[in-house]
Design a protein around this motif. Structure first.
Motif, mmCIF file in Angstrom:
data_model
loop_
_atom_site.group_PDB
_atom_site.id
_atom_site.type_symbol
_atom_site.label_atom_id
_atom_site.label_comp_id
_atom_site.label_asym_id
_atom_site.label_seq_id
_atom_site.Cartn_x
_atom_site.Cartn_y
_atom_site.Cartn_z
ATOM 1 N N ILE A 250 40.117 56.388 38.754
ATOM 2 C CA ILE A 250 40.628 57.712 38.427
ATOM 3 C C ILE A 250 41.815 58.098 39.309
ATOM 4 C CG2 ILE A 250 39.099 58.940 40.027
ATOM 5 C CD1 ILE A 250 38.792 61.122 37.933
ATOM 6 N N SER A 251 41.991 57.374 40.410
ATOM 7 C CA SER A 251 42.987 57.727 41.431
ATOM 8 C C SER A 251 44.295 56.967 41.236
ATOM 9 C CB SER A 251 42.421 57.423 42.821
ATOM 10 O OG SER A 251 43.438 57.379 43.796
ATOM 11 N N GLU A 252 45.401 57.695 41.170
ATOM 12 C CA GLU A 252 46.713 57.054 41.115
ATOM 13 C C GLU A 252 46.985 56.253 42.378
ATOM 14 O OE1 GLU A 252 49.819 59.792 40.215
ATOM 15 O OE2 GLU A 252 48.947 60.442 38.311
ATOM 16 N N ASP A 253 46.526 56.763 43.526
ATOM 17 C CA ASP A 253 46.711 56.026 44.781
ATOM 18 C C ASP A 253 46.003 54.682 44.716
ATOM 19 O OD1 ASP A 253 48.167 57.978 46.452
ATOM 20 O OD2 ASP A 253 46.358 59.172 46.271
ATOM 21 N N ALA A 254 44.798 54.670 44.154
ATOM 22 C CA ALA A 254 44.043 53.423 44.064
ATOM 23 C C ALA A 254 44.728 52.438 43.132
ATOM 24 C CB ALA A 254 42.618 53.712 43.587
ATOM 25 N N ILE A 255 45.167 52.896 41.973
ATOM 26 C CA ILE A 255 45.810 51.991 41.019
ATOM 27 C C ILE A 255 47.097 51.419 41.602
ATOM 28 C CG2 ILE A 255 46.952 51.886 38.774
ATOM 29 C CD1 ILE A 255 43.872 51.833 38.699
ATOM 30 N N ARG A 256 47.843 52.248 42.313
ATOM 31 C CA ARG A 256 49.067 51.750 42.971
ATOM 32 C C ARG A 256 48.720 50.666 43.988
ATOM 33 N NH1 ARG A 256 50.432 56.336 44.888
ATOM 34 N NH2 ARG A 256 51.344 57.018 42.904
ATOM 35 N N LEU A 257 47.641 50.885 44.734
ATOM 36 C CA LEU A 257 47.242 49.931 45.762
ATOM 37 C C LEU A 257 46.720 48.635 45.149
ATOM 38 C CD1 LEU A 257 47.198 49.784 48.824
ATOM 39 C CD2 LEU A 257 44.874 50.702 48.785
ATOM 40 N N THR A 258 45.991 48.715 44.037
ATOM 41 C CA THR A 258 45.516 47.485 43.388
ATOM 42 C C THR A 258 46.690 46.618 42.959
ATOM 43 O OG1 THR A 258 45.406 48.422 41.148
ATOM 44 C CG2 THR A 258 43.448 48.632 42.505
ATOM 45 N N ARG A 259 47.745 47.250 42.470
ATOM 46 C CA ARG A 259 48.932 46.483 42.060
ATOM 47 C C ARG A 259 49.558 45.776 43.266
ATOM 48 N NH1 ARG A 259 51.132 47.246 37.135
ATOM 49 N NH2 ARG A 259 50.166 48.809 35.787
ATOM 50 N N GLU A 260 49.633 46.481 44.380
ATOM 51 C CA GLU A 260 50.210 45.875 45.584
ATOM 52 C C GLU A 260 49.361 44.711 46.062
ATOM 53 O OE1 GLU A 260 51.243 48.653 48.695
ATOM 54 O OE2 GLU A 260 51.655 50.228 47.222
ATOM 55 N N ASN A 261 48.046 44.879 46.032
ATOM 56 C CA ASN A 261 47.171 43.790 46.480
ATOM 57 C C ASN A 261 47.221 42.601 45.533
ATOM 58 O OD1 ASN A 261 45.971 44.574 48.995
ATOM 59 N ND2 ASN A 261 44.834 46.166 47.904
ATOM 60 N N ALA A 262 47.308 42.866 44.233
ATOM 61 C CA ALA A 262 47.451 41.761 43.278
ATOM 62 C C ALA A 262 48.754 41.008 43.525
ATOM 63 C CB ALA A 262 47.403 42.294 41.848
#
Length: 315
Positions: A138-150
């Motif tokens: 639900i979090s934009e911060d989380a989705i942004r971070l998942t992309r960086e980690n991927a």
């Protein structure tokens, strides 16, 4: 001056977390500055700044900018939930139970993904091309971070759940699809564009009751997203539950059970793995036995002897 400064930093930190922990953390701080994990830089420039922030209660992982998870070193940043050792333990155990191949890749759905730690570990641990993972938060911060980690680990990121045909044809790389969505919405499945059913569904959902959340240390409550912690929700779905069920931190398990029952999220030979809070395992098992047709249900303990994961199989 340097020789006097070091003991001063140690004494400052020792007063807050104890001498032994302070010695370890100071060592990790210096390592992060001198030899950080590949592609990751700490969020502080000096040890002095790190100690000052740590004394102020900030979690060490946010200061270092990273957290180990299996053989991965993931980027972490407030307010996204920091991966815990308990989650790492069962995610590694789950890896050992799966036997996918590029010819028949696994479709994985991770709900409440945070940093993306669970699906990314699956993508990197299993054979190349054998995992197509979707990570929802639900979090934009989380989705942004998942992309960086991927990106950090070279996992192919898809912008939607429609995978490129040439990527499927090649079968030489696993894929990772971050999705910003609220699983509590009635139209969640359609809004998220989920390609059901999934072979594996994982989640470390919010499971802390409101009463327990009030008792959390400031290092957790003041820094990590309340939406990643609090399992008692005030949304429309929660209002359909009996009052007693809304105060036990179990709302997300009810919702996931109903999604599996009503939306066909789990395949006919699927595996469901859900992290649970201390003392919640039997209640979660009961929820899935009442609301779904799942009957092959196990409970995994964590390394500290607590019932930590509910694992269900459709066969």
């Amino acid at each position: 001056m340097a020789s006097r400064a070091a003991p001063s930093l140690l004494s400052q930190l020792s007063r807050v977390i104890g001498r032994e922990s302070a010695q370890n953390e100071l060592r990790w701080m210096r390592q992060a500055l001198e030899n950080p994990p590949r592609g990751i830089r700490p969020s502080a420039q000096t040890v002095e700044e790190m100690v000052a922030r740590r004394v102020g209660g900030e979690p060490l992982q946010y200061i270092l900018g990273s957290q180990p998870f299996g053989f991965l070193h993931l980027i972490v940043r407030p307010p996204v939930l920091i991966p815990r050792p308990e989650t790492e333990d069962w995610a590694l155990r789950l890896v050992d139970t799966l036997r996918p191949s590029p010819i028949r890749p696994l479709s994985v759905l991770d709900l409440c993904t945070g940093t993306g730690c669970i699906p990314l570990l699956l993508c990197k641990s299993l054979p190349p091309g054998s995992v197509n993972a979707t990570a929802v938060d639900i979090s934009e911060d989380a989705i942004r971070l998942t992309r960086e980690n991927a990106a950090l680990y070279g996992v192919a990121v898809s912008s939607s759940n429609s995978l490129p045909s040439e990527r499927i044809a090649e079968g030489n790389e696993s894929t990772f699809t971050p999705v910003l969505a609220d699983l509590m919405r009635p139209d969640f499945v359609d809004r998220a564009g989920l390609r059901r059913p999934y072979d594996v569904i994982t989640s470390n959902p919010p499971y802390i009751s409101r009463a327990d959340h009030n008792l959390l240390p400031a290092s957790v409550k003041d820094f990590e997203d309340v939406r990643a912690l609090l399992g008692d929700s005030n949304d429309c779905f929660s209002s359909t539950l009996p009052k007693a069920e809304r105060e036990k931190g179990l709302t997300f398990y009810h919702r996931i059970a109903e999604l599996i029952r009503d939306q066909g999220l789990l395949s006919s030979q699927g595996i469901l793995a859900l992290e649970v809070g201390d003392g919640q395992a039997s209640d979660v098992v009961s929820i899935f036995e009442r609301k779904t047709s799942l009957r092959n249900i196990d409970i995994w303990k964590d390394p500290w002897g607590k019932e930590r994961v509910v694992v269900a199989r459709t066969t």
